[in-house]
Design an enzyme around this catalytic site. Structure first.
Site, PDB file in Angstrom:
ATOM      1  N   GLY A  15      -0.629 -16.067 -27.090  1.00 38.36           N
ATOM      2  CA  GLY A  15      -1.431 -15.167 -26.274  1.00 38.36           C
ATOM      3  C   GLY A  15      -2.519 -14.492 -27.093  1.00 38.36           C
ATOM      4  O   GLY A  15      -2.288 -14.129 -28.247  1.00 38.36           O
ATOM      5  N   ARG A  25     -12.691 -12.899 -38.725  1.00 37.85           N
ATOM      6  CA  ARG A  25     -13.855 -12.471 -39.513  1.00 37.85           C
ATOM      7  C   ARG A  25     -13.433 -12.094 -40.932  1.00 37.85           C
ATOM      8  O   ARG A  25     -14.092 -12.470 -41.918  1.00 37.85           O
ATOM      9  CB  ARG A  25     -14.515 -11.283 -38.812  1.00 37.85           C
ATOM     10  CG  ARG A  25     -15.667 -10.619 -39.553  1.00 37.85           C
ATOM     11  CD  ARG A  25     -16.183  -9.460 -38.708  1.00 37.85           C
ATOM     12  NE  ARG A  25     -17.274  -8.743 -39.338  1.00 37.85           N
ATOM     13  CZ  ARG A  25     -17.125  -7.700 -40.163  1.00 37.85           C
ATOM     14  NH1 ARG A  25     -15.898  -7.282 -40.461  1.00 37.85           N
ATOM     15  NH2 ARG A  25     -18.179  -7.095 -40.670  1.00 37.85           N
ATOM     16  N   ARG A  76      -1.457 -23.168 -25.658  1.00 41.75           N
ATOM     17  CA  ARG A  76      -0.080 -23.590 -25.886  1.00 41.75           C
ATOM     18  C   ARG A  76      -0.100 -25.073 -26.256  1.00 41.75           C
ATOM     19  O   ARG A  76      -0.952 -25.823 -25.792  1.00 41.75           O
ATOM     20  CB  ARG A  76       0.766 -23.387 -24.621  1.00 41.75           C
ATOM     21  CG  ARG A  76       0.666 -21.987 -24.033  1.00 41.75           C
ATOM     22  CD  ARG A  76       1.389 -20.958 -24.861  1.00 41.75           C
ATOM     23  NE  ARG A  76       1.294 -19.624 -24.266  1.00 41.75           N
ATOM     24  CZ  ARG A  76       1.773 -18.528 -24.834  1.00 41.75           C
ATOM     25  NH1 ARG A  76       2.379 -18.598 -26.004  1.00 41.75           N
ATOM     26  NH2 ARG A  76       1.656 -17.354 -24.234  1.00 41.75           N
ATOM     27  N   ASP A 107       5.504 -14.605 -32.415  1.00 41.26           N
ATOM     28  CA  ASP A 107       6.696 -15.297 -32.907  1.00 41.26           C
ATOM     29  C   ASP A 107       6.648 -16.808 -32.708  1.00 41.26           C
ATOM     30  O   ASP A 107       7.079 -17.565 -33.581  1.00 41.26           O
ATOM     31  CB  ASP A 107       7.959 -14.697 -32.292  1.00 41.26           C
ATOM     32  CG  ASP A 107       7.919 -14.644 -30.771  1.00 41.26           C
ATOM     33  OD1 ASP A 107       6.919 -15.066 -30.175  1.00 41.26           O
ATOM     34  OD2 ASP A 107       8.910 -14.169 -30.182  1.00 41.26           O
ATOM     35  N   THR A 130      -0.389  -9.873 -31.613  1.00 42.05           N
ATOM     36  CA  THR A 130       0.237  -9.891 -30.292  1.00 42.05           C
ATOM     37  C   THR A 130       0.282  -8.472 -29.754  1.00 42.05           C
ATOM     38  O   THR A 130       0.614  -7.542 -30.491  1.00 42.05           O
ATOM     39  CB  THR A 130       1.662 -10.476 -30.334  1.00 42.05           C
ATOM     40  OG1 THR A 130       2.336 -10.194 -29.100  1.00 42.05           O
ATOM     41  CG2 THR A 130       2.481  -9.883 -31.466  1.00 42.05           C
ATOM     42  N   ASP A 132       2.425  -7.255 -27.852  1.00 41.51           N
ATOM     43  CA  ASP A 132       3.799  -6.813 -27.611  1.00 41.51           C
ATOM     44  C   ASP A 132       4.399  -6.007 -28.765  1.00 41.51           C
ATOM     45  O   ASP A 132       5.409  -5.333 -28.584  1.00 41.51           O
ATOM     46  CB  ASP A 132       4.699  -8.012 -27.328  1.00 41.51           C
ATOM     47  CG  ASP A 132       4.397  -8.670 -25.992  1.00 41.51           C
ATOM     48  OD1 ASP A 132       3.840  -7.980 -25.114  1.00 41.51           O
ATOM     49  OD2 ASP A 132       4.701  -9.854 -25.827  1.00 41.51           O
ATOM     50  N   ASP A 134       6.139  -7.004 -31.214  1.00 42.72           N
ATOM     51  CA  ASP A 134       7.536  -7.422 -31.306  1.00 42.72           C
ATOM     52  C   ASP A 134       7.842  -8.254 -32.548  1.00 42.72           C
ATOM     53  O   ASP A 134       8.776  -9.052 -32.562  1.00 42.72           O
ATOM     54  CB  ASP A 134       7.944  -8.200 -30.049  1.00 42.72           C
ATOM     55  CG  ASP A 134       7.104  -9.456 -29.839  1.00 42.72           C
ATOM     56  OD1 ASP A 134       6.074  -9.624 -30.523  1.00 42.72           O
ATOM     57  OD2 ASP A 134       7.476 -10.279 -28.983  1.00 42.72           O
ATOM     58  N   ARG A 176       8.050  -8.933 -22.401  1.00 44.28           N
ATOM     59  CA  ARG A 176       9.154  -9.769 -21.917  1.00 44.28           C
ATOM     60  C   ARG A 176      10.433  -9.516 -22.718  1.00 44.28           C
ATOM     61  O   ARG A 176      11.525  -9.456 -22.164  1.00 44.28           O
ATOM     62  CB  ARG A 176       8.761 -11.247 -22.008  1.00 44.28           C
ATOM     63  CG  ARG A 176       9.789 -12.205 -21.408  1.00 44.28           C
ATOM     64  CD  ARG A 176       9.329 -13.644 -21.494  1.00 44.28           C
ATOM     65  NE  ARG A 176       9.194 -14.105 -22.864  1.00 44.28           N
ATOM     66  CZ  ARG A 176       8.045 -14.345 -23.464  1.00 44.28           C
ATOM     67  NH1 ARG A 176       6.915 -14.155 -22.821  1.00 44.28           N
ATOM     68  NH2 ARG A 176       7.996 -14.767 -24.723  1.00 44.28           N
ATOM     69  N   ARG A 252       5.140   2.704  -4.159  1.00 40.41           N
ATOM     70  CA  ARG A 252       4.087   1.717  -4.367  1.00 40.41           C
ATOM     71  C   ARG A 252       4.339   1.006  -5.693  1.00 40.41           C
ATOM     72  O   ARG A 252       4.888   1.577  -6.625  1.00 40.41           O
ATOM     73  CB  ARG A 252       2.703   2.375  -4.389  1.00 40.41           C
ATOM     74  CG  ARG A 252       2.269   2.963  -3.059  1.00 40.41           C
ATOM     75  CD  ARG A 252       1.985   1.864  -2.037  1.00 40.41           C
ATOM     76  NE  ARG A 252       1.491   2.410  -0.783  1.00 40.41           N
ATOM     77  CZ  ARG A 252       2.238   2.792   0.226  1.00 40.41           C
ATOM     78  NH1 ARG A 252       3.567   2.720   0.114  1.00 40.41           N
ATOM     79  NH2 ARG A 252       1.712   3.259   1.341  1.00 40.41           N
TER      80      ARG A 252
END
Length: 328
Positions: A15, A25, A76, A107, A130, A132, A134, A176, A252
């Site tokens: 991602g 750079r 991917r 990862d 990333t 995330d 993580d 996730r 909502r």
């Protein structure tokens, strides 16, 4: 690694994240500074398999530090997950006289880099990119700070509507497997509840918490939900469940989605990416391989890729307690 490094290639994989361009750079300009050649690989491992490789120089990366995404593109690659695919990738590295590879990603990207290195004894260094956050062995990953600020800004705007109409909003953010965005953005935006993959709060406890909030005078609420939340319901099902069990709330749902990945990187992400990009090239010149360049207590550090990939070591350092206390 004893061979002298003369040609380094860089790719972005998985991602995209704000700040990846700044990292590219830094790698390219570090190569220029140390008078070695740098090559950009387009479309990640997929591009490496198809030999989409181009030499870059200091001017190739002008005016990209402020751009989101990655100008090298990302993709991917199912083929790279096979031995045959990695063989083609290695053959193209050799064909282009490339001595070492810098991989910017998360990862999955690091897992691929580690396999390439182990199978072909090829030098690799990872840079954590990333949103995330993580990856173990670094306090922050490139793109996380920008994504966090994007999420907080979005929640602040949603809260205006929630307050105006006395509504309860469930806001889904990315994450996730790790709840860093949800937890930190939730605290920063004053969310009443935060649901993350690492902690199974359970829907019944959520209902009781919201009932308690209602009794204390709260007329609107914000619940931040990481996409990997373990409640057993997706966010729309969760919204319906809350509405069925709390008739006094008008519920909502808002899914922030890929807006979290985009936008110009924050100053912090630009500086972080620059530090890590320089660190990656210097690590390769020092003969290091199968390592990741990270940042710990503001210091650039080097950790084995195996350590970076160890999810058991990922912790939230008391933030869950802070969220519980400040949301009463």
């Amino acid at each position: 690694m004893t061979k002298k490094v003369k040609n380094i290639a860089v790719l972005t994989s998985g991602g995209d994240a704000p700040g990846m361009n700044a990292a590219i750079r830094a790698v390219v300009r570090s190569c220029s500074f140390y008078q070695i050649n740098c090559f950009g690989i387009y479309k990640g491992y997929e591009g490496l398999i198809h030999n989409e490789i181009e030499e870059l120089n200091a001017r190739s990366v002008r005016n990209i530090i402020n751009k989101g995404g990655t100008f090298l593109k990302s993709a991917r690659s199912a083929a790279f997950r096979t031995v045959e695919g990695r063989q083609k990738a290695y053959d193209n590295l050799v064909k282009n006289n490339i001595d070492a590879l810098v991989v910017i990603g998360g990862d999955g990207s690091f897992t691929g880099a580690l396999k390439l290195s182990e199978e072909f004894n090829f030098p690799v260094v990872g840079i954590p990119g990333t949103i995330d956050n993580d990856i173990n062995g670094t306090d922050y990953t490139i793109g996380y700070d920008t994504a966090l600020n994007t999420v907080v800004e979005a929640i602040d705007k949603i809260r205006d509507t929630a307050s105006s109409h006395n509504r309860l909003f469930l806001i889904e953010v990315m994450g996730r497997d790790a709840g860093d965005i949800a937890l930190n953005a939730g605290i920063g935006a004053g969310a009443e509840e935060i649901l993350i993959p690492e902690e199974d709060m359970g829907v019944d406890r959520l209902i009781e918490s919201l009932k308690k909030s209602k009794k204390t005078g709260k007329t609107s609420s914000i619940i931040v939900v990481a996409e990997g939340d373990k409640s057993g319901k997706n966010i729309f099902e969760l919204g319906e469940y809350v509405e069925e069990n709390l008739e006094e709330y008008e519920v909502r749902v808002s899914v922030l989605g890929h807006i979290q990945r985009g936008g110009a990187p924050s100053c912090y992400d630009r500086v972080l990416a620059s530090k890590l990009g320089v660190g990656a090239v210097e690590a390769l010149l020092e003969g290091k391989s199968e390592v990741m360049i990270g940042i710990v207590h503001k210091q650039v550090t080097i950790v084995p890729l195996t350590t970076a990939l160890d999810k058991r070591l990922h912790k939230h350092d008391g933030l869950i307690k802070v969220a519980d206390i400040t949301s009463v």
